[in-house]
Design an enzyme around this catalytic site. Sequence first.
Site, PDB file in Angstrom:
ATOM      1  N   CYS A   2       7.659  -0.450  11.631  1.00 48.26           N
ATOM      2  CA  CYS A   2       8.622  -0.534  12.718  1.00 48.26           C
ATOM      3  C   CYS A   2       9.303   0.813  12.927  1.00 48.26           C
ATOM      4  CB  CYS A   2       9.693  -1.560  12.384  1.00 48.26           C
ATOM      5  SG  CYS A   2       9.009  -3.150  11.979  1.00 48.26           S
ATOM      6  N   ARG A  27       2.545   4.772  14.482  1.00 45.37           N
ATOM      7  CA  ARG A  27       2.779   3.944  13.297  1.00 45.37           C
ATOM      8  C   ARG A  27       2.294   2.506  13.503  1.00 45.37           C
ATOM      9  NH1 ARG A  27       5.959   6.306   9.569  1.00 45.37           N
ATOM     10  NH2 ARG A  27       6.110   4.289   8.583  1.00 45.37           N
ATOM     11  N   TRP A  74       6.699  -4.552  14.081  1.00 40.61           N
ATOM     12  CA  TRP A  74       5.439  -5.046  13.575  1.00 40.61           C
ATOM     13  C   TRP A  74       5.805  -6.272  12.734  1.00 40.61           C
ATOM     14  CZ3 TRP A  74       1.552  -2.909   9.614  1.00 40.61           C
ATOM     15  CH2 TRP A  74       0.257  -3.220  10.041  1.00 40.61           C
ATOM     16  N   ASN A 100      14.637  -2.384   9.980  1.00 41.48           N
ATOM     17  CA  ASN A 100      13.378  -2.251   9.240  1.00 41.48           C
ATOM     18  C   ASN A 100      13.608  -2.771   7.827  1.00 41.48           C
ATOM     19  OD1 ASN A 100      12.259  -0.967  11.398  1.00 41.48           O
ATOM     20  ND2 ASN A 100      12.378   1.088  10.517  1.00 41.48           N
ATOM     21  N   GLY A 101      12.684  -3.550   7.309  1.00 40.58           N
ATOM     22  CA  GLY A 101      12.834  -4.066   5.946  1.00 40.58           C
ATOM     23  C   GLY A 101      12.621  -5.566   5.911  1.00 40.58           C
ATOM     24  N   GLU A 488      -4.732   5.777 -14.016  1.00 41.17           N
ATOM     25  CA  GLU A 488      -4.304   6.389 -12.762  1.00 41.17           C
ATOM     26  C   GLU A 488      -3.262   7.488 -13.015  1.00 41.17           C
ATOM     27  OE1 GLU A 488      -5.150   6.760  -9.883  1.00 41.17           O
ATOM     28  OE2 GLU A 488      -3.383   7.175  -8.661  1.00 41.17           O
ATOM     29  N   LYS A 492      -3.685  11.360 -11.849  1.00 37.26           N
ATOM     30  CA  LYS A 492      -2.728  12.061 -10.980  1.00 37.26           C
ATOM     31  C   LYS A 492      -2.350  13.399 -11.597  1.00 37.26           C
ATOM     32  CE  LYS A 492      -3.035  10.653  -7.849  1.00 37.26           C
ATOM     33  NZ  LYS A 492      -3.885   9.547  -7.591  1.00 37.26           N
ATOM     34  N   GLU A 495      -5.299  15.904 -11.462  1.00 36.11           N
ATOM     35  CA  GLU A 495      -5.659  16.321 -10.097  1.00 36.11           C
ATOM     36  C   GLU A 495      -4.766  17.418  -9.552  1.00 36.11           C
ATOM     37  OE1 GLU A 495      -5.533  12.458  -7.932  1.00 36.11           O
ATOM     38  OE2 GLU A 495      -7.477  13.076  -7.175  1.00 36.11           O
ATOM     39  N   HIS A 511      -9.724   3.995 -31.829  1.00 36.59           N
ATOM     40  CA  HIS A 511     -11.182   4.141 -31.894  1.00 36.59           C
ATOM     41  C   HIS A 511     -11.633   5.545 -31.487  1.00 36.59           C
ATOM     42  CE1 HIS A 511     -11.540  -0.107 -32.693  1.00 36.59           C
ATOM     43  NE2 HIS A 511     -10.765  -0.366 -31.652  1.00 36.59           N
ATOM     44  N   LYS A 610      -9.940  15.164   0.504  1.00 35.46           N
ATOM     45  CA  LYS A 610      -9.321  13.871   0.762  1.00 35.46           C
ATOM     46  C   LYS A 610     -10.381  12.796   0.949  1.00 35.46           C
ATOM     47  CE  LYS A 610      -5.855  11.191   1.342  1.00 35.46           C
ATOM     48  NZ  LYS A 610      -5.191  10.805   0.097  1.00 35.46           N
TER      49      LYS A 610
HETATM   50  C1  AGP Z   1      -7.190  10.142  -5.535  1.00 40.98           C
HETATM   51  O1  AGP Z   1      -6.040  10.800  -5.869  1.00 40.98           O
HETATM   52  C2  AGP Z   1      -8.388  10.987  -5.463  1.00 40.98           C
HETATM   53  N1  AGP Z   1      -8.236  12.047  -4.525  1.00 40.98           N
HETATM   54  C3  AGP Z   1      -9.719  10.306  -5.475  1.00 40.98           C
HETATM   55  O2  AGP Z   1      -9.904   9.797  -6.754  1.00 40.98           O
HETATM   56  C4  AGP Z   1      -9.947   9.172  -4.461  1.00 40.98           C
HETATM   57  O3  AGP Z   1      -9.202   8.048  -4.819  1.00 40.98           O
HETATM   58  C5  AGP Z   1     -11.435   8.833  -4.413  1.00 40.98           C
HETATM   59  O4  AGP Z   1     -12.145   9.942  -3.957  1.00 40.98           O
HETATM   60  C6  AGP Z   1     -11.736   7.633  -3.540  1.00 40.98           C
HETATM   61  O5  AGP Z   1     -11.336   7.850  -2.242  1.00 40.98           O
HETATM   62  P1  AGP Z   1     -11.310   6.659  -1.207  1.00 40.98           P
HETATM   63  O6  AGP Z   1     -10.270   5.703  -1.616  1.00 40.98           O
HETATM   64  O7  AGP Z   1     -11.003   7.334   0.115  1.00 40.98           O
HETATM   65  O8  AGP Z   1     -12.670   6.036  -1.197  1.00 40.98           O
END
Ligand code: AGP
Length: 615
Positions: A2, A27, A74, A100-101, A488, A492, A495, A511, A610
């Site tokens: 929204c 949006r 929305w 919004n919320g 994850e 992060k 990366e 292990h 990306k």
């Molecule tokens: C996430 O931080 C990464 N850049 C990478 O692992 C990503 O999640 C992966 O390439 C999958 O991308 P997708 O979700 O667009 O398929």
Amino acid sequence: MCGIVGYVGEKNATPIIIDGLQRLEYRGYDSAGVAVFQEGEIRLRRDVGKLNNLRTRLAADPITGGIGIGHTRWATHGVPAEHNAHPHISMDGEFVVVHNGIVENYLELRDELQAEGVEFKSETDTEVIVQLVARFAANGAQGDLTEATRKAVSYLRGAHAIVVMSKRQPDRLVAVRIGNAGGVALGLGDGENFIASDIPAILEQTRKMIFLETRQMATVWADHVDVQTLDGKTLHPEIHDVAWDPVSAAKGEYKHFMQKEIFEQARSITDTIRGRVDFEHETVILGDLDLTPQQAQDIQRIVTVACGTSYYSGLVGKFYIENLARVNVEVDYGSEYRYRNPILNDKTAVLAITQSGETVDTLAAMEEARDKGAQLWSIVNAIGSQAMRIADGYITMNAGPEIGVASTKAFTSSIVDQYLLALYLGQQRGTLPEALRRQHVHDLARLPDLVGRVLDRSAEVEALAHKLYQYTDFLYLGRGINYPIALEGALKLKEISYIHAEGYPAGEMKHGPIALIDEHMPVLAIALKDSVYDKMISQIEQAKARGGIVIAIATEGDTFIGTKADHVLYIPQAPEMLTPILAVIPLQLLAYSVAVARGADVDQPRNLAKSVTVE
Ligand code: AGP
């Protein structure tokens, strides 16, 4: 998704508001509306569909005045319809609100107000806000808009961005921000002022802006603004000079897109839930999957295929779907799937999770599944992407564009999508008792606020990052539903800061990885007050016994853990199924702050793309 725009000044508010809403069109929304004070009355125009419909209506029946508010909606509560579109007006016609919320406790508030004789005109949660403002204006606040709004919002549970206008004091707007349901920017002009949920809406009008923090409110006149805490303490907030160029403008008050996207999560999660839950009847609706009970019952197995962060999201989803829908779930790397001649048939649903919808390995896994006769579902963020087009059914993440290469808000939204999918399958298959389904729907409504509360503690994470950024190896441990979050968190960190980090299910530490632990290796342990708490404490003790520096992600109120770990980052108490979505946020923030401290290029880390469209 929204959008909110408000104006007070000498000019005609209507075109300024419509122009601002237009700039937020990207949006997404399903209806729009505007309210303007004209000749002693609040005049309202609303319509479903695109802004052009509202424009046509305004051309036929114009409203003109120097103060007004507008909104693109929305739907969360109540179908997209004119009577559910914002702004909402109080029964006495004196107050009007945009919001919004999610008002988590709207049902009880509505019952209470109805018992007092208030008649509701919409099915929205938002309408309770304006009826409460009217109640307190008449009773206690002596008609003062600021005080009536302050009292009204003290009754609301959840995260909110709200703007209210009054017929009794038509020289001012009152804006409130509670939690992270989206921002509230005050745009400062010359003899005129603006309010917007997003900077682009008012950037053509002014570059001078104040950003409300959580639990702050502002009374905005044409020639000045008064910013206070919700407790009534007057503040002197910084006035930002927002840059004109589109990239800086899009980042708004944040230094990097990744930081912005982390902080957007209460709102992006609200957008993920929006339209998928009927909060009144506590059911889940997944229109783009649309399975009959029989089709849902026929599914014998789900195979999730994904890469990177999306793969870890799939590991969390496995817990949800197996628990709530009682369907066996396997999670596979998209990049490996086609190399092992998988066993599939039409009773198997292959679920591809991909933010971009264009990851070549995930698409190849989908093709393999299609060739072998499986049903094909996808969870995608990029609308119209290949993974959405080729699937038999899909669930969009609705997280909004994710610009930072390191995925953050798409991760949490894809987890929420799987939570919804699990509830939907459980509901359609009849495996989820009604009372439990209702409880889970209730929990979902609380989620945006809980996320906001984690984000409110970001300064603690930043301070810790300054103590840790020079280490070169990290171990992340989690167990049960939070073991994928350890994976994850480690991803992060590596990366964007280029620090070596390993994520492990905590029980696996002994292990192998335990051999690495010494005083040079911080160990990050997700040790929440949940079903595996005691096990995590014993892992922490083992790490400490080897000299490791232990950072615990813990549950608020757990003081014992402070006697075991060197540093503690707290998240609020929450139902166990929600904890992965909360626990990942301090890890995202830690990776971000460590990368910034090391001077890394956060938004475009080296060697990463990306959308990975090559094998
Ligand atoms: C996430 O931080 C990464 N850049 C990478 O692992 C990503 O999640 C992966 O390439 C999958 O991308 P997708 O979700 O667009 O398929």
